[in-house]
Design a protein around this motif. Structure first.
Motif, short mmCIF file in Angstrom:
data_model
loop_
_atom_site.label_atom_id
_atom_site.label_comp_id
_atom_site.label_asym_id
_atom_site.label_seq_id
_atom_site.Cartn_x
_atom_site.Cartn_y
_atom_site.Cartn_z
N PRO A 34 113.56 29.25 -52.79
CA PRO A 34 114.74 30.11 -52.82
C PRO A 34 115.62 29.90 -54.05
CG PRO A 34 115.06 28.30 -51.29
CD PRO A 34 113.64 28.22 -51.74
N THR A 35 115.40 28.81 -54.79
CA THR A 35 116.19 28.53 -55.99
C THR A 35 115.29 28.20 -57.17
OG1 THR A 35 116.41 26.17 -55.48
CG2 THR A 35 118.12 27.65 -54.61
N ALA A 36 115.82 28.40 -58.38
CA ALA A 36 115.10 28.05 -59.60
C ALA A 36 116.13 27.80 -60.70
CB ALA A 36 114.14 29.17 -60.01
N VAL A 37 115.70 27.16 -61.77
CA VAL A 37 116.59 26.83 -62.88
C VAL A 37 116.71 28.03 -63.81
CG1 VAL A 37 116.96 25.31 -64.85
CG2 VAL A 37 115.99 24.39 -62.74
N ALA A 38 117.93 28.40 -64.11
CA ALA A 38 118.19 29.52 -65.02
C ALA A 38 117.57 29.24 -66.39
CB ALA A 38 119.69 29.74 -65.16
N GLY A 39 116.92 30.24 -66.96
CA GLY A 39 116.32 30.12 -68.29
C GLY A 39 114.95 29.48 -68.31
N ALA A 40 114.43 29.06 -67.15
CA ALA A 40 113.16 28.35 -67.10
C ALA A 40 112.01 29.28 -66.75
CB ALA A 40 113.24 27.21 -66.08
N LEU A 44 106.75 31.67 -58.38
CA LEU A 44 107.37 32.32 -57.23
C LEU A 44 106.29 32.80 -56.27
CD1 LEU A 44 110.07 34.50 -59.06
CD2 LEU A 44 110.39 32.26 -57.98
N MET A 45 106.56 32.68 -54.98
CA MET A 45 105.63 33.12 -53.95
C MET A 45 106.33 34.13 -53.03
SD MET A 45 103.78 30.92 -50.95
CE MET A 45 105.37 30.62 -50.14
N PHE A 46 105.80 35.33 -52.97
CA PHE A 46 106.33 36.36 -52.08
C PHE A 46 105.51 36.33 -50.79
CE2 PHE A 46 107.48 37.69 -56.35
CZ PHE A 46 108.82 38.01 -56.19
N GLN A 47 106.16 35.96 -49.69
CA GLN A 47 105.49 35.85 -48.40
C GLN A 47 105.73 37.12 -47.59
OE1 GLN A 47 105.09 32.04 -46.40
NE2 GLN A 47 106.07 32.91 -44.59
N VAL A 48 104.63 37.77 -47.20
CA VAL A 48 104.71 39.08 -46.55
C VAL A 48 104.01 39.01 -45.19
CG1 VAL A 48 104.17 41.53 -46.74
CG2 VAL A 48 104.68 40.20 -48.80
N GLY A 139 123.07 32.69 -60.94
CA GLY A 139 123.38 33.87 -60.14
C GLY A 139 122.25 34.15 -59.17
N ALA A 140 122.26 35.33 -58.56
CA ALA A 140 121.25 35.72 -57.58
C ALA A 140 120.43 36.88 -58.11
CB ALA A 140 121.91 36.09 -56.26
N LEU A 141 119.10 36.78 -57.94
CA LEU A 141 118.19 37.85 -58.32
C LEU A 141 117.56 38.43 -57.06
CD1 LEU A 141 116.24 36.29 -61.34
CD2 LEU A 141 118.31 37.69 -61.40
N ALA A 142 117.75 39.72 -56.83
CA ALA A 142 117.18 40.38 -55.67
C ALA A 142 115.90 41.12 -56.08
CB ALA A 142 118.17 41.36 -55.06
N PHE A 143 114.80 40.81 -55.40
CA PHE A 143 113.52 41.47 -55.66
C PHE A 143 113.27 42.47 -54.52
CE2 PHE A 143 113.33 37.44 -57.86
CZ PHE A 143 112.70 37.74 -59.06
N HIS A 170 117.02 44.51 -43.12
CA HIS A 170 115.89 44.40 -44.05
C HIS A 170 116.38 43.80 -45.38
CE1 HIS A 170 114.48 47.65 -41.29
NE2 HIS A 170 113.38 46.92 -41.34
N PRO A 171 116.66 42.50 -45.39
CA PRO A 171 117.18 41.87 -46.61
C PRO A 171 116.14 41.81 -47.72
CG PRO A 171 116.64 40.20 -44.99
CD PRO A 171 116.48 41.52 -44.30
N ALA A 172 116.58 42.00 -48.93
CA ALA A 172 115.69 41.88 -50.09
C ALA A 172 115.42 40.40 -50.37
CB ALA A 172 116.33 42.53 -51.32
N PRO A 173 114.19 40.05 -50.72
CA PRO A 173 113.92 38.66 -51.13
C PRO A 173 114.83 38.29 -52.31
CG PRO A 173 111.87 39.89 -50.84
CD PRO A 173 112.98 40.89 -50.78
N THR A 174 115.51 37.16 -52.19
CA THR A 174 116.52 36.80 -53.19
C THR A 174 116.29 35.40 -53.73
OG1 THR A 174 118.15 38.22 -52.12
CG2 THR A 174 118.99 36.55 -53.64
N LEU A 175 116.33 35.28 -55.05
CA LEU A 175 116.18 34.00 -55.74
C LEU A 175 117.52 33.62 -56.35
CD1 LEU A 175 114.25 31.76 -56.94
CD2 LEU A 175 114.04 33.26 -58.94
#
Length: 262
Positions: A34-40, A44-48, A139-143, A170-175
Motif C-alpha cells: 500500500p506504500t512506496a517511496v516517492a521517486g523510486a 506493484l501487485m494488483f489483486q483482483v 501523496g496518494a496515487l489512485a489506480f 467500489h474504492p480505487a486501488p490506492t498507493l
C-alpha cells in the motif's frame, strides 16, 4: 466458570466483528504494497478477486493517474493472459538521471486468452508490474480499475476514499507515496530494497532504462542472499535434527540395556 464463559462469548463476538469487517475489504481490487517511496522504482501487485458466483473475470483495465505520471513499466508474465500498455504524451516532460521522458503510462489492460484461464468464482489473480520512477512528491496515487466479467458486466473500481468518511462501495486501488530517506535510495533515486517483475511475452511492451536495470540487479542480489541464508539455516536445522534423533536412539538403547541387567 461463569466469568470464563462470559469472556469466551465476548472474545467470540469480537472475532466475528473483525472477520465481518475484513471480508468485504478483502474482496476489493487492491494494490500491494500500500506504500512506496516517492521517486523510486517499485514492484506493484494488483489483486483482483471474482466476487460473482455466475461469471468469471475476463479483463482487468488499470488506469494510471494522469496528474502524477509514471514513465515506464515492466510486466510480469501471467500465463493464460495477454496485456497491452497504453501511453500518453505528457504535458510536462519528466526529467530523470537518464534524460527527459516525454511519455507516461496511461493504462495497462490484461485480457484472458480463453474462458479456461479467466478468474473463476471464488478465485483471485495477482497482476504484477515494476514501475518507475514514481512521482517524487509524497501523496496518494489512485489506480482506477475496470473489471469485466464474462457476461459483459463492468465493475468500476474508481471511487476515491475521503478522510473521515466511510469507505466507498467500489474504492480505487490506492498507493501512498512516502518521503525518501537518505539511506533508502540509490544513486538513481530508486529504492535500494526495490524488486522488479520479469518482462511478459504478451501483446504489450514496457520501457526500461539504466535506473530500472540497476534496481533489478539490486533486487536479484538481495534475493540470492536471502535464499542462501535460508538454505544455510535449513541445513543447520537438519543437522541438529539428525543429531537429536541419534542421541535419542542411543539413550533408548542404553535404557533397555540397564533394564535387562540382573
Amino acid at each position: 466458570m461463569s466469568r470464563t464463559i462470559r469472556g469466551a462469548a465476548v472474545l467470540g463476538a469480537a472475532l466475528s466483528g473483525v472477520i465481518a469487517f475484513a471480508l468485504p475489504a478483502s474482496a476489493h481490487v487492491t494494490v500491494q504494497p500500500p506504500t512506496a517511496v516517492a521517486g523510486a522504482y517499485t514492484t506493484l501487485m494488483f489483486q483482483v478477486p471474482t466476487e460473482r458466483d455466475d461469471a468469471s473475470t475476463t479483463k482487468v483495465d488499470v488506469q494510471f493517474p494522469s496528474d502524477a505520471p509514471i514513465a515506464s513499466v515492466l510486466i510480469k508474465n501471467f500465463p493464460g493472459w495477454t496485456y497491452e500498455v497504453k501511453k500518453v504524451k505528457l504535458d510536462k516532460p519528466i526529467t530523470t538521471d537518464d534524460g527527459t521522458i516525454s511519455e507516461g503510462v496511461s493504462e495497462i489492460i490484461w485480457t484472458a486468452s480463453s474462458g479456461d484461464t479467466a478468474i473463476k468464482s471464488g478465485e483471485f489473480a495477482q497482476f504484477v508490474i515494476s514501475a518507475g520512477p514514481l512521482p517524487d512528491k509524497p501523496g496518494a496515487l489512485a489506480f482506477k480499475t475496470l473489471q469485466t466479467y464474462s457476461d459483459g458486466q463492468v465493475v468500476r473500481w474508481i471511487d476515491i476514499a475521503q478522510p473521515g468518511q466511510a469507505e466507498p462501495e467500489h474504492p480505487a486501488p490506492t498507493l501512498t507515496l512516502t518521503a525518501a530517506s537518505t539511506d533508502s535510495t540509490d544513486a538513481h533515486g530508486g529504492s535500494a530494497a526495490t524488486t522488479t517483475a520479469s518482462s511478459n511475452t504478451g501483446t504489450g511492451t514496457g520501457n526500461t532504462g539504466t535506473s530500472s536495470a540497476t534496481a533489478m540487479q539490486a533486487a536479484s542480489q538481495s534475493t540470492d542472499s536471502s535464499d542462501g541464508t535460508a538454505r544455510a539455516l535449513g541445513i543447520a536445522g537438519l543437522v541438529v535434527g539428525i543429531a537429536g534423533i541419534g542421541f535419542g536412539a542411543f539413550a533408548l538403547r542404553s535404557g533397555r540395556r540397564r533394564s535387562t541387567m540382573p
